[in-house]
Design a protein around this motif. Sequence first.
Motif, PDB file in Angstrom:
ATOM      1  N   SER A   9     -41.489  60.443   7.565  1.00 62.74           N
ATOM      2  CA  SER A   9     -41.862  59.232   8.297  1.00 62.74           C
ATOM      3  C   SER A   9     -41.400  57.965   7.583  1.00 62.74           C
ATOM      4  CB  SER A   9     -43.386  59.177   8.506  1.00 62.74           C
ATOM      5  OG  SER A   9     -44.054  59.058   7.258  1.00 62.74           O
ATOM      6  N   ASP A  10     -40.780  58.097   6.400  1.00 63.72           N
ATOM      7  CA  ASP A  10     -40.234  56.941   5.692  1.00 63.72           C
ATOM      8  C   ASP A  10     -38.917  56.547   6.352  1.00 63.72           C
ATOM      9  OD1 ASP A  10     -42.329  56.966   3.932  1.00 63.72           O
ATOM     10  OD2 ASP A  10     -41.297  58.179   2.427  1.00 63.72           O
ATOM     11  N   ARG A  11     -38.965  55.585   7.238  1.00 67.48           N
ATOM     12  CA  ARG A  11     -37.778  55.206   7.999  1.00 67.48           C
ATOM     13  C   ARG A  11     -36.828  54.381   7.140  1.00 67.48           C
ATOM     14  NH1 ARG A  11     -38.783  52.506  13.729  1.00 67.48           N
ATOM     15  NH2 ARG A  11     -39.958  54.475  13.869  1.00 67.48           N
ATOM     16  N   VAL A  12     -35.562  54.818   7.062  1.00 68.34           N
ATOM     17  CA  VAL A  12     -34.564  54.144   6.244  1.00 68.34           C
ATOM     18  C   VAL A  12     -33.992  52.958   7.014  1.00 68.34           C
ATOM     19  CG1 VAL A  12     -32.388  54.382   4.993  1.00 68.34           C
ATOM     20  CG2 VAL A  12     -34.006  56.304   5.076  1.00 68.34           C
ATOM     21  N   GLN A  13     -33.888  51.815   6.334  1.00 70.45           N
ATOM     22  CA  GLN A  13     -33.324  50.617   6.938  1.00 70.45           C
ATOM     23  C   GLN A  13     -32.573  49.829   5.879  1.00 70.45           C
ATOM     24  OE1 GLN A  13     -35.941  47.296   8.287  1.00 70.45           O
ATOM     25  NE2 GLN A  13     -35.061  47.635  10.314  1.00 70.45           N
ATOM     26  N   VAL A  14     -31.425  49.265   6.259  1.00 65.06           N
ATOM     27  CA  VAL A  14     -30.637  48.406   5.367  1.00 65.06           C
ATOM     28  C   VAL A  14     -30.653  46.969   5.871  1.00 65.06           C
ATOM     29  CG1 VAL A  14     -28.317  47.918   4.494  1.00 65.06           C
ATOM     30  CG2 VAL A  14     -29.151  50.275   4.559  1.00 65.06           C
ATOM     31  N   LEU A  15     -30.495  46.795   7.190  1.00 62.56           N
ATOM     32  CA  LEU A  15     -30.484  45.456   7.800  1.00 62.56           C
ATOM     33  C   LEU A  15     -31.680  45.307   8.737  1.00 62.56           C
ATOM     34  CD1 LEU A  15     -26.711  45.206   8.849  1.00 62.56           C
ATOM     35  CD2 LEU A  15     -27.755  44.401   6.717  1.00 62.56           C
ATOM     36  N   ASP A  16     -32.319  44.137   8.690  1.00 61.48           N
ATOM     37  CA  ASP A  16     -33.370  43.897   9.663  1.00 61.48           C
ATOM     38  C   ASP A  16     -32.750  43.436  10.981  1.00 61.48           C
ATOM     39  OD1 ASP A  16     -32.734  41.186   9.439  1.00 61.48           O
ATOM     40  OD2 ASP A  16     -34.542  40.662   8.309  1.00 61.48           O
ATOM     41  N   GLU A  17     -33.580  43.059  11.947  1.00 55.37           N
ATOM     42  CA  GLU A  17     -33.088  42.723  13.273  1.00 55.37           C
ATOM     43  C   GLU A  17     -32.154  41.513  13.275  1.00 55.37           C
ATOM     44  OE1 GLU A  17     -36.346  42.337  15.975  1.00 55.37           O
ATOM     45  OE2 GLU A  17     -37.278  44.199  15.299  1.00 55.37           O
ATOM     46  N   ASP A  18     -32.279  40.665  12.262  1.00 51.94           N
ATOM     47  CA  ASP A  18     -31.448  39.462  12.182  1.00 51.94           C
ATOM     48  C   ASP A  18     -30.229  39.638  11.287  1.00 51.94           C
ATOM     49  OD1 ASP A  18     -33.225  37.964  13.831  1.00 51.94           O
ATOM     50  OD2 ASP A  18     -34.559  37.707  12.105  1.00 51.94           O
ATOM     51  N   GLY A  19     -30.017  40.854  10.784  1.00 54.88           N
ATOM     52  CA  GLY A  19     -28.863  41.110   9.931  1.00 54.88           C
ATOM     53  C   GLY A  19     -29.099  40.801   8.466  1.00 54.88           C
ATOM     54  N   ASN A  20     -30.348  40.527   8.083  1.00 56.39           N
ATOM     55  CA  ASN A  20     -30.677  40.284   6.679  1.00 56.39           C
ATOM     56  C   ASN A  20     -30.791  41.609   5.928  1.00 56.39           C
ATOM     57  OD1 ASN A  20     -30.990  37.408   7.055  1.00 56.39           O
ATOM     58  ND2 ASN A  20     -32.939  37.874   8.066  1.00 56.39           N
ATOM     59  N   ARG A 289     -26.522  42.351  15.058  1.00 57.21           N
ATOM     60  CA  ARG A 289     -27.136  42.575  13.740  1.00 57.21           C
ATOM     61  C   ARG A 289     -26.062  42.731  12.669  1.00 57.21           C
ATOM     62  NH1 ARG A 289     -31.636  47.242  12.441  1.00 57.21           N
ATOM     63  NH2 ARG A 289     -32.508  46.357  14.350  1.00 57.21           N
ATOM     64  N   LEU A 290     -25.075  43.594  12.931  1.00 54.78           N
ATOM     65  CA  LEU A 290     -23.995  43.777  11.961  1.00 54.78           C
ATOM     66  C   LEU A 290     -23.110  42.539  11.896  1.00 54.78           C
ATOM     67  CD1 LEU A 290     -22.546  45.620   9.943  1.00 54.78           C
ATOM     68  CD2 LEU A 290     -21.184  46.513  11.854  1.00 54.78           C
ATOM     69  N   GLU A 291     -22.883  41.909  13.045  1.00 59.05           N
ATOM     70  CA  GLU A 291     -22.053  40.705  13.074  1.00 59.05           C
ATOM     71  C   GLU A 291     -22.637  39.614  12.176  1.00 59.05           C
ATOM     72  OE1 GLU A 291     -21.142  37.468  16.477  1.00 59.05           O
ATOM     73  OE2 GLU A 291     -20.417  39.500  16.939  1.00 59.05           O
ATOM     74  N   ALA A 292     -23.951  39.425  12.234  1.00 59.81           N
ATOM     75  CA  ALA A 292     -24.608  38.416  11.398  1.00 59.81           C
ATOM     76  C   ALA A 292     -24.441  38.736   9.921  1.00 59.81           C
ATOM     77  CB  ALA A 292     -26.086  38.321  11.763  1.00 59.81           C
ATOM     78  N   TYR A 293     -24.565  40.016   9.587  1.00 58.69           N
ATOM     79  CA  TYR A 293     -24.408  40.431   8.186  1.00 58.69           C
ATOM     80  C   TYR A 293     -22.988  40.166   7.699  1.00 58.69           C
ATOM     81  CZ  TYR A 293     -23.651  43.589   4.235  1.00 58.69           C
ATOM     82  OH  TYR A 293     -23.282  44.115   3.009  1.00 58.69           O
ATOM     83  N   LEU A 294     -21.990  40.527   8.511  1.00 57.89           N
ATOM     84  CA  LEU A 294     -20.595  40.351   8.107  1.00 57.89           C
ATOM     85  C   LEU A 294     -20.225  38.870   8.005  1.00 57.89           C
ATOM     86  CD1 LEU A 294     -18.836  43.159  10.207  1.00 57.89           C
ATOM     87  CD2 LEU A 294     -19.553  43.231   7.816  1.00 57.89           C
ATOM     88  N   GLU A 295     -20.777  38.061   8.860  1.00 57.32           N
ATOM     89  CA  GLU A 295     -20.531  36.623   8.768  1.00 57.32           C
ATOM     90  C   GLU A 295     -21.148  36.053   7.492  1.00 57.32           C
ATOM     91  OE1 GLU A 295     -22.111  35.139  12.410  1.00 57.32           O
ATOM     92  OE2 GLU A 295     -20.244  35.467  13.534  1.00 57.32           O
ATOM     93  N   ASP A 296     -22.343  36.522   7.171  1.00 57.03           N
ATOM     94  CA  ASP A 296     -23.011  36.054   5.956  1.00 57.03           C
ATOM     95  C   ASP A 296     -22.247  36.467   4.705  1.00 57.03           C
ATOM     96  OD1 ASP A 296     -25.498  34.908   4.649  1.00 57.03           O
ATOM     97  OD2 ASP A 296     -25.522  36.936   3.805  1.00 57.03           O
ATOM     98  N   GLN A 297     -21.565  37.616   4.783  1.00 52.11           N
ATOM     99  CA  GLN A 297     -20.785  38.106   3.651  1.00 52.11           C
ATOM    100  C   GLN A 297     -19.391  37.480   3.593  1.00 52.11           C
ATOM    101  OE1 GLN A 297     -22.003  40.418   1.229  1.00 52.11           O
ATOM    102  NE2 GLN A 297     -23.894  39.830   2.275  1.00 52.11           N
ATOM    103  N   GLY A 298     -19.070  36.641   4.561  1.00 46.05           N
ATOM    104  CA  GLY A 298     -17.759  36.016   4.589  1.00 46.05           C
ATOM    105  C   GLY A 298     -16.647  36.951   5.033  1.00 46.05           C
ATOM    106  N   ILE A 299     -17.006  38.063   5.680  1.00 44.40           N
ATOM    107  CA  ILE A 299     -16.025  39.057   6.116  1.00 44.40           C
ATOM    108  C   ILE A 299     -15.562  38.789   7.543  1.00 44.40           C
ATOM    109  CG2 ILE A 299     -15.704  41.535   6.562  1.00 44.40           C
ATOM    110  CD1 ILE A 299     -17.742  42.086   4.351  1.00 44.40           C
TER     111      ILE A 299
END
Length: 369
Positions: A9-20, A289-299
Amino acid sequence: MSTIDRDPSDRVQVLDEDGNVVGDPPDLDEQTLIGIYRDMKLARHFDQRAVSLQRQGRMGTYPPLSGQEGAQIGSAYALREDDWMVPSYREHGATVVRGLPLKKTLLYWMGYEAGNDVPEDANILPVAVPIASQVPHAAGLAWSWKLQGQDNTAGICYFGDGATSEGDFHEGMNFAGVYDVPMVFFCNNNQWAISVPRENQTASETLAQKAVAYGFEGVQVDGMDPLAVYKVTQDALAKARDPDEDQLRPTMIEAVQYRFGAHTTADDPSVYREESEVQEWKAKDPIPRLEAYLEDQGILDEKRVEEIEAEVEQQVADAVDAAESEPRPEPEEMFEHTYAELPEDLERQREEFVSMVEKHGSDAFLEEE
């Protein structure tokens, strides 16, 4: 940590809904990250065009995938070149990552047997429409690798939450555990098995925990987080190839997600679910979600997003043109490709059908139907 000790039941997550970033991102280079994003955009646009084609009468019944791009693309990217994919009927995004041309997917849902002609180097089994029938197939395929000494080969088998109520699911999982096969069982828990909600599917707290009954590990992941999906799938495939002493090779992954559209284009989801529920899940959309993360990373930037959108739109348009340029299959082909030799009753039906088509013409028959 052993199979039995792990809490599924330990759900794995890397990015939240906003890409953080809320977890540990997998070690991926920029090219791979852009590739995941592009293929998610490709899958979404393909899905929209396919639904439109069906509504226009240019394609048969079609199962939409929108909302599940994170799970499909993230997991497919974790496979090695010589690994295998065992799909259900909704993995249009995953299969294109593995080398199945979009034209083939379109042809399949347009009624062409050629849609089942998978390129030899793609390592993909044919589409499985019967629910859970592919699970024992996947277990047997993986067992064959062990028998042949193919120690570095592993595979992934996709199915939905509804499949976990089928006998084939339990038989395949039990076989996989007993024979310790190198297969990852990937459950796309999209909350609805047609009109049956997740809570009516099982009394289990999670679907992932079902793996414990068969002696191997179950992992629950945020299925709308492509980086988390990639991470758990990569780990599961690595274990399938080289398990620890206290672990079996198989893993069951439950990817918690949502299908935004209908179960198929023959379904009306407004009959059994509220629009407010759909909108709540759309806030978790894997693409922005992924788009926000990639933009934040400058990718990624706005210009690159526009270029990618133009690229995928052209790729899908080319696939549609290529599929629709194929000559229509003859109606009597429905009797082929199932038996090496037709049983007598089907041979009799085929002859009657061919006689009717010759008398009235195939177009008249199709219009009558």
